[in-house]
Structures are given as structure tokens and as C-alpha cells.
Design a protein around this motif. Structure first.
Motif, PDB file in Angstrom:
ATOM      1  N   ARG A 108      35.688  37.160  56.611  1.00 31.70           N
ATOM      2  CA  ARG A 108      34.623  36.672  55.508  1.00 31.70           C
ATOM      3  C   ARG A 108      34.875  37.841  54.138  1.00 31.70           C
ATOM      4  O   ARG A 108      34.271  37.695  53.185  1.00 31.70           O
ATOM      5  N   LEU A 109      35.708  38.743  54.277  1.00 36.53           N
ATOM      6  CA  LEU A 109      35.971  39.610  53.183  1.00 36.53           C
ATOM      7  C   LEU A 109      37.470  39.275  52.291  1.00 36.53           C
ATOM      8  O   LEU A 109      38.094  39.024  53.058  1.00 36.53           O
ATOM      9  N   THR A 110      37.273  39.687  51.114  1.00 35.73           N
ATOM     10  CA  THR A 110      38.485  39.375  50.338  1.00 35.73           C
ATOM     11  C   THR A 110      39.504  40.427  50.784  1.00 35.73           C
ATOM     12  O   THR A 110      39.149  41.346  51.096  1.00 35.73           O
ATOM     13  N   PRO A 111      40.921  40.060  50.434  1.00 35.29           N
ATOM     14  CA  PRO A 111      41.904  41.144  50.638  1.00 35.29           C
ATOM     15  C   PRO A 111      41.548  42.553  50.067  1.00 35.29           C
ATOM     16  O   PRO A 111      41.799  43.453  50.910  1.00 35.29           O
ATOM     17  N   THR A 112      41.064  42.337  48.869  1.00 35.06           N
ATOM     18  CA  THR A 112      40.897  43.614  48.309  1.00 35.06           C
ATOM     19  C   THR A 112      39.828  44.650  49.043  1.00 35.06           C
ATOM     20  O   THR A 112      40.194  45.700  49.088  1.00 35.06           O
ATOM     21  N   ILE A 113      38.932  43.757  49.534  1.00 33.17           N
ATOM     22  CA  ILE A 113      37.807  44.507  50.194  1.00 33.17           C
ATOM     23  C   ILE A 113      38.312  45.264  51.646  1.00 33.17           C
ATOM     24  O   ILE A 113      37.901  46.275  51.847  1.00 33.17           O
ATOM     25  N   GLY A 168      49.419  51.365  56.341  1.00 30.59           N
ATOM     26  CA  GLY A 168      50.188  49.949  56.168  1.00 30.59           C
ATOM     27  C   GLY A 168      49.248  48.727  56.043  1.00 30.59           C
ATOM     28  O   GLY A 168      49.481  47.914  55.423  1.00 30.59           O
ATOM     29  N   ALA A 169      48.162  48.893  56.778  1.00 30.41           N
ATOM     30  CA  ALA A 169      47.302  47.879  56.655  1.00 30.41           C
ATOM     31  C   ALA A 169      46.624  47.693  55.435  1.00 30.41           C
ATOM     32  O   ALA A 169      46.182  46.510  54.940  1.00 30.41           O
ATOM     33  N   ALA A 170      46.145  48.830  54.902  1.00 30.53           N
ATOM     34  CA  ALA A 170      45.676  48.815  53.625  1.00 30.53           C
ATOM     35  C   ALA A 170      46.587  48.302  52.322  1.00 30.53           C
ATOM     36  O   ALA A 170      46.325  47.157  51.653  1.00 30.53           O
ATOM     37  N   SER A 198      48.333  43.796  49.106  1.00 32.40           N
ATOM     38  CA  SER A 198      49.426  42.823  48.400  1.00 32.40           C
ATOM     39  C   SER A 198      48.877  41.301  48.379  1.00 32.40           C
ATOM     40  O   SER A 198      49.497  40.686  47.741  1.00 32.40           O
ATOM     41  N   LYS A 199      48.046  41.171  49.009  1.00 29.62           N
ATOM     42  CA  LYS A 199      47.338  39.572  49.301  1.00 29.62           C
ATOM     43  C   LYS A 199      46.061  39.642  48.067  1.00 29.62           C
ATOM     44  O   LYS A 199      45.538  38.443  48.004  1.00 29.62           O
ATOM     45  N   SER A 200      45.867  40.648  47.359  1.00 29.10           N
ATOM     46  CA  SER A 200      44.645  40.936  46.623  1.00 29.10           C
ATOM     47  C   SER A 200      44.849  39.570  45.372  1.00 29.10           C
ATOM     48  O   SER A 200      45.762  39.581  44.589  1.00 29.10           O
ATOM     49  N   ASN A 201      43.613  39.097  45.103  1.00 26.77           N
ATOM     50  CA  ASN A 201      43.693  38.108  43.874  1.00 26.77           C
ATOM     51  C   ASN A 201      42.208  38.595  43.381  1.00 26.77           C
ATOM     52  O   ASN A 201      41.024  38.074  43.775  1.00 26.77           O
ATOM     53  N   PRO A 202      42.384  38.931  42.030  1.00 23.79           N
ATOM     54  CA  PRO A 202      40.895  39.569  41.500  1.00 23.79           C
ATOM     55  C   PRO A 202      40.130  38.489  41.332  1.00 23.79           C
ATOM     56  O   PRO A 202      38.699  38.497  41.189  1.00 23.79           O
ATOM     57  N   ALA A 203      40.675  37.136  41.046  1.00 20.62           N
ATOM     58  CA  ALA A 203      39.721  35.986  41.072  1.00 20.62           C
ATOM     59  C   ALA A 203      38.790  35.873  42.136  1.00 20.62           C
ATOM     60  O   ALA A 203      37.767  35.038  42.056  1.00 20.62           O
ATOM     61  N   ASP A 204      39.106  36.276  43.141  1.00 21.92           N
ATOM     62  CA  ASP A 204      38.358  36.083  44.411  1.00 21.92           C
ATOM     63  C   ASP A 204      37.424  37.060  44.731  1.00 21.92           C
ATOM     64  O   ASP A 204      36.455  37.187  45.632  1.00 21.92           O
TER      65      ASP A 204
END
Length: 414
Positions: free
Chosen positions: A244-249, A275-277, A282-288
Motif C-alpha cells: 500500500r506504500l509508494t516505491p518512494t516511501i 540495495g532494497a532502498a 529506481s521505481k519512484s514516480n513523484p506523481a504517485d
């Protein structure tokens, strides 16, 4: 009977079994002390002797039973620790907050309006901006404390059903930035209380992102005061239902895990968490992401993971190049709006090079960090400068290093 009085009486009847009115009346006075109160208590807490986990009963409508109790060993009084261990939104609401936290010349409204929610969010955004640019001490801390009093007082005001979740989410957001400001000023108990209120409000609002952010800060605070094991636990709690969390979080929380593993000297755990971070980022999308996550950009990510790699280089004699490269990206990427982050990353980078690299290059980086640090009211930044000064002792007599030492001493005495 006015709506406000009915609501207050109803809450007291519903939660009267808690039997904590005396405790909360005493403890609440300590929640948001005047800004100069830190002069009366010890400085930053050091390594706690143990961790106390206190189960908080779950309530309908919540995501999970919130548990953000502080580590024991704090310099706070027994009453304050008791408040931290037992408080929840239900218990907080059992107080007559009108009398406890509202100035006589600022009466509470009879009903929550959309404007109240918007004002809380606007205050959170402004405190976040000031805290990152100037540090959490001084006037910023005073503003934060007053804003939190104002916002918490709204929790006892009758609220239309459609505004309940937005109100709790807004108070959670404010609690996070106020807690961050107090943490930066080493008002650790005040920070934990603000974070606890934020955690409970995020649960009531069913906002997974805010909940994750609270646990990220609780993790970082625990790590900072010398309890990385508790910090790791908080970071893992934040990752519950990571779907339920975005990749950035997710990246933010894995970075917190990495910092905990680094302090524990766990090389494999640190590298895996970094590595996990990296993978999540790498999949972060600021719009999400929610708007308040905009700060977690490439510079922030590399700075956070660099701190974990710094610990491996210093504590576990690992390759310092990993941390150095990440600090370089962080320092170059932080704008003036994030002067504190730039100062802290630059200071740690200079310390790393003093210990493991070229002291003259370290001195040059240290001077640039001081350009930012000298304008901050941040106890964290000041402590990092103190650490850098200790590392310079290895290179006594070098002119560049001696000039840095003198400037650090002048800055810390200012």
C-alpha cells in the motif's frame, strides 16, 4: 447544552474508565513546554538501557494497533514516560483540551470547518520549510509548539463526518513536522509525543502513507539517540503492508533500516537494506507520492543511504568509496531550501575523508558545510561538527585542517 460541551462530556463518559485525568493533566503541561524549557533538562539522550514495548488497544476504524512508545532510559520524568506509554487518541480526547491548551483569547469554534483543516496543513507546510532551511531550534521550535497546541485542541470540537478523516490526517501531518523540529532541537520527549499523536491520528484517518512516515521518523530518532535495534523495529513496522506504500516511501523506510543495520555493524544487513532502498527508489514516480514526500529526491535518498555506508566504513572498516560517492551526490543535489540536509551530508562526508581519505579535500568540504551549518539552529548539525573536529585531530599541523578546526570552534561557540 452547547454542542461543544455535549461532545466533551460524552468523550469523558465514554473513556472515564481510563482513570488517568490526574496523570494527563500533569503530563500535558510537559507536552508543549515553552521553548526555553530545554535549558532545564539534560542535553541529548544517549544509549538507552532497554526498550519498553507497550500494547495499545486497537479501535474500530483503525489500520493497526499503534505502538510508538519510546525507549526507556530517557531523562524524562516517570509521569512523562507514563503519558507516552498510555496515550492514544481516545485518551487524549478524554482531556478537557479547551482548558489545557487553548489561550483564553482564542476560543474554540463550535464546529470544525474545512478552513480549520486547511490551516493545519498550511502550518505543517510552513514549519517543514522553516525546519529544513533553518533547523528546529529557536523561533521555529516555538512556532511548531504553538501550532501543535492549536491543532490538537480541534480534536475535541464537533466535526462533520466528511471532515473527520481529513482532520485527523492534517493533525498527523502537523505532528510529523513538529516532531521532526523537536527532534532536531534535541527535545526528544516532546518529539516522541508529537510523533505518537501523529501515529494515532494517521491510524484514525486510515492513511498508510502518513503512518509510514511517522515510523520512519521514530526509527531515525531511536537510531540517533543510540538505540538502533529499536530503530530497526520501527522501520519494519512502517513497512507493514508495503503493497500500500509508494516505491518512494518504501525507499525511505529501507534507508532507515540500512541506517539501523549500519549502527549495529551488520555489514550484510546494511548492504541488503541499501540495495532494497535503491531498488525501490529506481521505481519512484513523484506523481504517485503525496505532496509532502517531494523532499525525498535523489539528493535525499543518496544522503540517507550514505549515512548507513558511513557507519560501515568507520565502524566496520569497509570501503569508504560507497559513502563518499553518495555524499557527493547528496551535497550537489540539495538546494538552499534543504540547507540542513546539505550541511549534515557535507559534514559527514568531510569526517569520512578525514578518517579514510585526503585531509585537505576533507577540509575543503568541511568549509563548505560550515557555510550552511553556521546559519542553522540544529543540534544535530552541531553535534556532527563536533565529531568532525575530533576527526581533524588525526592531522594536527596541516594548515588547511587547522583553519577548519578553528572555524568549527568559532561556529560552535557562536
Amino acid at each position: 447544552m452547547p454542542d461543544q460541551q455535549k461532545s466533551s462530556d460524552h468523550v469523558r463518559l465514554r473513556y472515564g474508565f481510563l482513570g488517568t485525568d490526574g496523570l494527563f493533566s500533569d503530563a500535558w503541561k510537559m507536552v508543549f513546554e515553552p521553548a526555553d524549557a530545554d535549558k532545564k533538562r539534560p542535553d541529548a539522550e544517549k544509549k538507552p538501557s532497554s526498550t519498553v514495548e507497550v500494547a495499545v488497544p486497537g479501535r474500530s476504524g483503525r489500520i493497526l494497533g499503534s505502538d510508538s512508545s519510546p525507549p526507556s532510559g530517557s531523562s524524562a520524568s516517570v509521569d512523562r514516560r507514563a503519558f507516552l506509554a498510555t496515550s492514544s487518541i481516545a485518551a487524549i480526547a478524554s482531556l478537557d483540551l479547551v482548558a489545557l491548551v487553548t489561550p483564553a483569547n482564542a476560543p474554540l469554534p463550535t464546529r470544525i470547518r474545512r478552513l480549520d483543516v486547511e490551516q493545519i496543513l498550511a502550518a505543517a507546510d510552513e514549519i517543514h520549510r522553516l525546519d529544513n532551511k533553518q533547523g528546529g531550534g529557536g523561533l521555529v521550535g516555538v512556532i511548531a509548539g504553538h501550532a501543535m497546541r492549536w491543532a490538537v485542541s480541534r480534536l475535541t470540537v464537533p466535526c462533520p463526518e466528511q471532515l473527520k478523516a481529513p482532520l485527523y490526517a492534517a493533525v498527523a501531518r502537523l505532528g510529523i513536522v513538529v516532531g521532526a523540529s523537536h527532534f532536531d532541537a534535541y527535545a526528544h520527549d516532546d518529539a516522541r509525543i508529537a510523533f505518537k499523536i501523529a501515529a494515532d491520528c494517521a491510524e484514525e484517518a486510515r492513511d498508510w502513507h502518513l503512518r509510514a512516515k511517522v515510523y520512519s521518523f521514530l526509527a531515525r530518532q531511536a537510531i540517533w539517540v543510540g538505540d538502533p535495534d529499536t530503530g530497526l523495529t520501527y522501520a519494519e513496522k512502517g513497512l507493514v503492508r508495503s503493497d500500500r506504500l509508494t516505491p518512494t516511501i518504501q525507499a525511505m523506510l529501507h534507508s532507515a533500516r540500512a541506517r539501523a543495520f549500519g549502527k549495529l555493524g551488520d555489514v550484510r544487513g546494511t548492504l541488503a537494506a541499501v540495495g532494497a532502498a535503491d531498488d525501490a527508489f529506481s521505481k519512484s514516480n513523484p506523481a504517485d507520492d503525496p505532496p509532502w514526500m517531494a523532499y525525498y529526491n535523489e539528493a535525499q535518498h543518496h544522503g540517507d543511504t550514505a549515512h548507513a555506508s558511513w557507519d560501515l566504513a568507520i565502524l566496520a572498516n569497509q570501503d569508504p568509496a560507497r559513502a563518499s560517492h553518495r555524499f557527493e551526490i547528496a551535497v550537489a543535489g540539495h538546494s538552499d531550501d534543504y540547507a540542513r540536509s546539505r550541511a549534515i551530508s557535507g559534514t559527514k562526508w568531510a569526517s569520512l575523508l578525514m578518517a579514510k581519505g585526503d585531509p585537505c579535500q576533507a577540509a575543503a568540504i568541511g568549509h563548505k558545510a560550515l557555510d550552511d551549518a553556521g546559519r542553522l539552529t540544529s543540534r544535530r548539525a552541531a553535534d556532527d561538527l563536533t565529531d568532525l573536529s575530533r576527526f581533524t585531530k588525526r592531522h594536527r599541523g596541516l594548515p588547511d585542517v587547522e583553519r577548519l578546526r578553528e572555524r568549527i570552534a568559532t561556529t560552535l561557540q557562536a
